[in-house]
Design a protein around this motif. Structure first.
Motif, PDB file in Angstrom:
ATOM      1  N   LEU A  50       7.294   2.711  -4.047  1.00 13.86           N
ATOM      2  CA  LEU A  50       7.481   4.155  -4.054  1.00 13.86           C
ATOM      3  C   LEU A  50       8.942   4.510  -3.873  1.00 13.86           C
ATOM      4  CD1 LEU A  50       4.645   5.079  -1.526  1.00 13.86           C
ATOM      5  CD2 LEU A  50       4.506   5.250  -4.006  1.00 13.86           C
ATOM      6  N   LYS A  51       9.320   5.701  -4.323  1.00 13.55           N
ATOM      7  CA  LYS A  51      10.608   6.261  -3.958  1.00 13.55           C
ATOM      8  C   LYS A  51      10.514   6.755  -2.524  1.00 13.55           C
ATOM      9  CE  LYS A  51      11.958   7.728  -8.602  1.00 13.55           C
ATOM     10  NZ  LYS A  51      12.341   8.880  -9.463  1.00 13.55           N
ATOM     11  N   ASP A  52      11.532   6.493  -1.744  1.00 12.53           N
ATOM     12  CA  ASP A  52      11.452   6.775  -0.313  1.00 12.53           C
ATOM     13  C   ASP A  52      12.822   7.191   0.205  1.00 12.53           C
ATOM     14  OD1 ASP A  52       9.813   6.307   2.340  1.00 12.53           O
ATOM     15  OD2 ASP A  52      11.752   5.342   2.652  1.00 12.53           O
ATOM     16  N   PRO A  53      12.901   8.237   1.058  1.00  9.79           N
ATOM     17  CA  PRO A  53      14.202   8.683   1.561  1.00  9.79           C
ATOM     18  C   PRO A  53      14.876   7.691   2.490  1.00  9.79           C
ATOM     19  CG  PRO A  53      12.412   9.899   2.611  1.00  9.79           C
ATOM     20  CD  PRO A  53      11.804   9.118   1.507  1.00  9.79           C
ATOM     21  N   ARG A  61      -6.270  -5.920   4.087  1.00 10.94           N
ATOM     22  CA  ARG A  61      -5.609  -5.744   2.800  1.00 10.94           C
ATOM     23  C   ARG A  61      -4.869  -4.407   2.784  1.00 10.94           C
ATOM     24  NH1 ARG A  61      -7.850  -2.232  -0.871  1.00 10.94           N
ATOM     25  NH2 ARG A  61     -10.066  -1.689  -0.646  1.00 10.94           N
ATOM     26  N   PRO A  62      -3.744  -4.339   2.105  1.00 10.65           N
ATOM     27  CA  PRO A  62      -2.953  -3.104   2.089  1.00 10.65           C
ATOM     28  C   PRO A  62      -3.642  -2.008   1.288  1.00 10.65           C
ATOM     29  CG  PRO A  62      -1.994  -4.725   0.611  1.00 10.65           C
ATOM     30  CD  PRO A  62      -3.097  -5.427   1.354  1.00 10.65           C
ATOM     31  N   LEU A  63      -3.428  -0.767   1.709  1.00 14.57           N
ATOM     32  CA  LEU A  63      -3.859   0.410   0.974  1.00 14.57           C
ATOM     33  C   LEU A  63      -2.626   1.213   0.563  1.00 14.57           C
ATOM     34  CD1 LEU A  63      -6.849   1.618   3.208  1.00 14.57           C
ATOM     35  CD2 LEU A  63      -6.978   0.281   1.100  1.00 14.57           C
ATOM     36  N   MET A  64      -2.781   2.023  -0.453  1.00 13.42           N
ATOM     37  CA  MET A  64      -1.668   2.779  -1.017  1.00 13.42           C
ATOM     38  C   MET A  64      -1.738   4.225  -0.554  1.00 13.42           C
ATOM     39  SD  MET A  64       0.856   2.255  -3.100  1.00 13.42           S
ATOM     40  CE  MET A  64       1.981   3.063  -4.232  1.00 13.42           C
ATOM     41  N   ILE A  65      -0.748   4.671   0.183  1.00 15.41           N
ATOM     42  CA  ILE A  65      -0.657   6.074   0.580  1.00 15.41           C
ATOM     43  C   ILE A  65       0.654   6.613   0.022  1.00 15.41           C
ATOM     44  CG2 ILE A  65       0.452   5.717   2.851  1.00 15.41           C
ATOM     45  CD1 ILE A  65      -2.506   8.049   2.344  1.00 15.41           C
ATOM     46  N   ASP A  85      10.457   1.792  -1.659  1.00 16.19           N
ATOM     47  CA  ASP A  85       9.591   1.338  -0.568  1.00 16.19           C
ATOM     48  C   ASP A  85       8.445   0.515  -1.144  1.00 16.19           C
ATOM     49  OD1 ASP A  85       8.053   0.959   1.662  1.00 16.19           O
ATOM     50  OD2 ASP A  85       7.755   3.075   2.125  1.00 16.19           O
ATOM     51  N   CYS A  86       8.456  -0.781  -0.866  1.00 18.35           N
ATOM     52  CA  CYS A  86       7.400  -1.689  -1.327  1.00 18.35           C
ATOM     53  C   CYS A  86       6.511  -2.145  -0.178  1.00 18.35           C
ATOM     54  CB  CYS A  86       8.020  -2.897  -2.035  1.00 18.35           C
ATOM     55  SG  CYS A  86       9.006  -2.479  -3.481  1.00 18.35           S
ATOM     56  N   TYR A  87       6.474  -1.359   0.899  1.00 17.19           N
ATOM     57  CA  TYR A  87       5.700  -1.730   2.081  1.00 17.19           C
ATOM     58  C   TYR A  87       4.476  -0.839   2.226  1.00 17.19           C
ATOM     59  CZ  TYR A  87       9.733  -4.505   3.406  1.00 17.19           C
ATOM     60  OH  TYR A  87      10.740  -5.441   3.423  1.00 17.19           O
ATOM     61  N   ALA A  88       3.386  -1.417   2.724  1.00 17.89           N
ATOM     62  CA  ALA A  88       2.158  -0.658   2.967  1.00 17.89           C
ATOM     63  C   ALA A  88       2.290   0.140   4.257  1.00 17.89           C
ATOM     64  CB  ALA A  88       0.969  -1.605   3.060  1.00 17.89           C
ATOM     65  N   HIS A  89       1.713   1.335   4.247  1.00 20.85           N
ATOM     66  CA  HIS A  89       1.670   2.172   5.447  1.00 20.85           C
ATOM     67  C   HIS A  89       0.232   2.522   5.823  1.00 20.85           C
ATOM     68  CE1 HIS A  89       6.003   2.417   5.202  1.00 20.85           C
ATOM     69  NE2 HIS A  89       5.875   2.736   3.921  1.00 20.85           N
ATOM     70  N   HIS A  92       7.859   6.880   5.101  1.00 20.84           N
ATOM     71  CA  HIS A  92       9.236   7.201   5.497  1.00 20.84           C
ATOM     72  C   HIS A  92       9.572   6.598   6.864  1.00 20.84           C
ATOM     73  CE1 HIS A  92       8.395   9.737   2.218  1.00 20.84           C
ATOM     74  NE2 HIS A  92       8.211  10.881   2.844  1.00 20.84           N
ATOM     75  N   ILE A  93       9.039   5.428   7.135  1.00 17.92           N
ATOM     76  CA  ILE A  93       9.224   4.801   8.445  1.00 17.92           C
ATOM     77  C   ILE A  93      10.015   3.506   8.341  1.00 17.92           C
ATOM     78  CG2 ILE A  93       7.126   3.359   8.435  1.00 17.92           C
ATOM     79  CD1 ILE A  93       6.626   4.236  11.302  1.00 17.92           C
ATOM     80  N   GLY A  94      10.426   3.152   7.122  1.00 17.89           N
ATOM     81  CA  GLY A  94      11.112   1.884   6.936  1.00 17.89           C
ATOM     82  C   GLY A  94      10.135   0.761   6.683  1.00 17.89           C
ATOM     83  N   PRO A  95      10.611  -0.491   6.724  1.00 19.80           N
ATOM     84  CA  PRO A  95       9.736  -1.636   6.400  1.00 19.80           C
ATOM     85  C   PRO A  95       8.675  -1.877   7.459  1.00 19.80           C
ATOM     86  CG  PRO A  95      11.885  -2.398   7.148  1.00 19.80           C
ATOM     87  CD  PRO A  95      12.003  -0.908   6.995  1.00 19.80           C
TER      88      PRO A  95
END
Length: 529
Positions: free
Chosen positions: A69-72, A93-97, A77-81, A55-58
């Motif tokens: 993901l669905k994101d408010p 490499r990106p991880l999925m949270i 949201d197609c970005y890794a966090h 929920h932090i943006g790109p």
């Protein structure tokens, strides 16, 4: 104009000269990690888990389309966090949270799994797990469906216990503790000390937890500390109040327990830095931080805080236990408080805290960095003895145009013990068991270029979960060792005794360092059980 230009050149030259004269070196490891790591942990496979919040943006690291993901904020949201940094290959490499890990907590379990608890919003009761793997394999976050926290926990602290379970303490509006796995009684257990340490700023968040070698917990919140029997939910002792104002979030100082050594009966706690009370309420970014440190022998009856001052006032500093038993204090600011856009005057100078020196001589100023590391920055010990520095995002979203922009660079700081001129006394571990048992004897084999003079220490260090100026589960134990015995071809055999039980060192994976005349080897990982 010529005279002013000349004066400017002189000032720049003087600054460069002063930096050159100070110990320690800096290097850039990653120019763009993709995410700003609010939480950082080093795994036994020499990879680093980087974790921000959702929920932090790109961010600068994308997921594959099928993992969006669905994101408010972004709706989709197609970005890794979160991401995994391979120290050897230098690749990320990106991880999925899935759920929000904002201001959450974590701890490695005895099997090397990283436990991650709480957060904000849809993550406030979540329990997550990351099981590390070899860099050539695939591993990712798992959000547990069959377990959750009994109470929402935002800004709580985790600590692994002697039996391998984890205690989770506090959090916003959570004056209680609970355990993973859940205890038979289930649910949260009221801990009145957390209610007693609340103030109008709620300065008792991210309490400092230290497992003492007697099996009890030293719990510090705001400016108070207690000795806590978590099995009986009883406060056994109230320590004297620490002068100098609040020390926990949002007035963040930092804390460590010094190395356990000798017969492991004594444990000393150090708490340094913090914001002036009121800076958070007033949103005062210019209020000077204080630089006082308190030190107390927590296992000694009637002990009191011994006070001393750092060379700089500092908030949001990270205290990292070095393989030598010294402490590095790094990151942070000299004014303001924790929170979004609530600090100024970055403190670029690391400090070395030398606990065996007398008061007044313990602090050494080190070579400054050039990257401000403000709110949401981290520092972690690496197996090669360097300190990995990541994060810094003092904004609600990512902002690369502010005075203190969101920071995606990852750096490493090398203490003086890694200077090239000390390379010929740096030991190399060439033989070490993969597992050691409590109280058991074992040998390690080391080599050095020059003959060994004196005792080679063998010290074990945990891999903590670093966030918000405190490394949850950080621990250093100096093992009992024999003198190094020549074993031919420049090698030396050192007989060691493992810690006696889980109160001195909870079960799990540790970095093992051989330390020769203050210079540590590259660590090898061992499982203690």
């Amino acid at each position: 104009m010529k005279s002013s230009s000349f004066l400017l050149l002189v000032i720049v030259w003087m600054v460069m000269e002063s930096r050159a004269d100070l110990p320690g070196t800096w290097e850039l490891l990653v120019a763009d990690a993709g995410i700003a790591s609010m939480h950082t942990a080093v795994t036994r496979f020499n990879t680093v888990v980087l974790l921000d919040r959702t929920h932090i943006g790109p961010t600068h690291k994308r997921l594959t389309q099928r993992h969006c993901l669905k994101d408010p904020v972004l709706k989709r949201d197609c970005y890794a966090h979160s991401a995994l940094f391979d120290l050897t290959a230098g690749k990320i490499r990106p991880l999925m949270i899935l759920t929000d890990t904002w201001c959450s907590s974590g701890q490695f379990l005895s099997d090397g799994t990283l436990l991650q608890t709480g957060g904000d919003g849809d993550g406030v009761k979540k329990i997550r797990r990351f099981t590390p793997c070899e860099p050539t394999s695939f591993c990712d976050w798992e959000e547990l469906e069959d377990a959750e926290l009994s109470q929402g926990r935002w800004y709580s602290t985790n600590q692994i216990l002697p039996d391998g379970s984890v205690i989770i303490v506090g959090g916003r509006a959570a004056t209680s503790v609970e355990f993973f796995p859940a205890r038979r009684h289930g649910g949260a257990v009221n801990f009145p000390f957390l209610a007693e340490t609340e103030d109008t700023q709620i300065d008792n968040l991210y309490p400092y937890l230290h497992l003492l070698p007697d099996g009890h917990l030293f719990v510090f919140a705001n400016n108070k500390a207690v000795l806590y029997d978590y099995k009986k939910n009883v406060v056994l002792r109230k320590y004297p109040q620490l002068d100098g104002g609040p020390r926990n979030y949002p007035s963040a100082g930092s804390s460590v327990m010094l190395s356990l050594t000798g017969d492991y009966a004594a444990a000393t706690i150090v708490v340094c830095g913090g914001a002036q009370y009121g800076a958070f309420i007033e949103k005062s970014i210019d209020t000077p931080a204080h630089g006082s440190c308190g030190r107390i022998e927590a296992t000694k009856p009637d002990s009191v805080w011994e006070m001393e001052d750092m060379p700089f006032g500092r908030i949001m500093g990270d205290m990292v236990m070095l393989p030598t038993g010294e402490v590095l204090i790094i990151n942070g600011a000299q004014a303001g408080t924790q929170g979004f856009e609530m600090a100024s005057q970055p403190c670029l100078y690391p400090l070395l805290y030398r606990p065996d020196e007398p008061a007044g001589l313990r602090f050494m100023t080190l070579n400054p960095g050039s990257v401000p590391r403000m709110y949401h920055s981290t520092a972690n010990l690496l197996p090669d003895g360097r300190i990995l520095i990541a994060g810094s995002n003092p904004h609600y979203f990512y902002n690369f145009n502010a005075e203190f922009p969101t920071e995606l660079r990852i750096e490493a700081f090398s203490p003086e013990y890694l200077l090239q001129e000390k390379a010929n006394i740096r030991p190399t571990i060439i033989e070490l068991p993969e597992k050691i048992t409590y109280g058991g004897d074992f040998d390690i084999l080391v080599t050095t270029e020059l003959p060994v003079v004196g005792i080679v220490e063998v010290n074990i260090a945990s891999a903590p979960f670093a966030t918000h100026s405190f490394s949850q589960g950080q621990r250093m134990v100096k093992l009992r060792v024999s003198s190094a015995v020549p074993n031919g071809l420049g090698a030396y055999r050192i007989s060691c005794t493992a810690p006696p039980d889980g109160r001195v060192a909870p079960p799990g994976y540790y970095m093992v360092f051989a330390v020769n005349t203050g210079v540590p080897s590259v660590a090898k990982w061992v499982k203690l059980h």
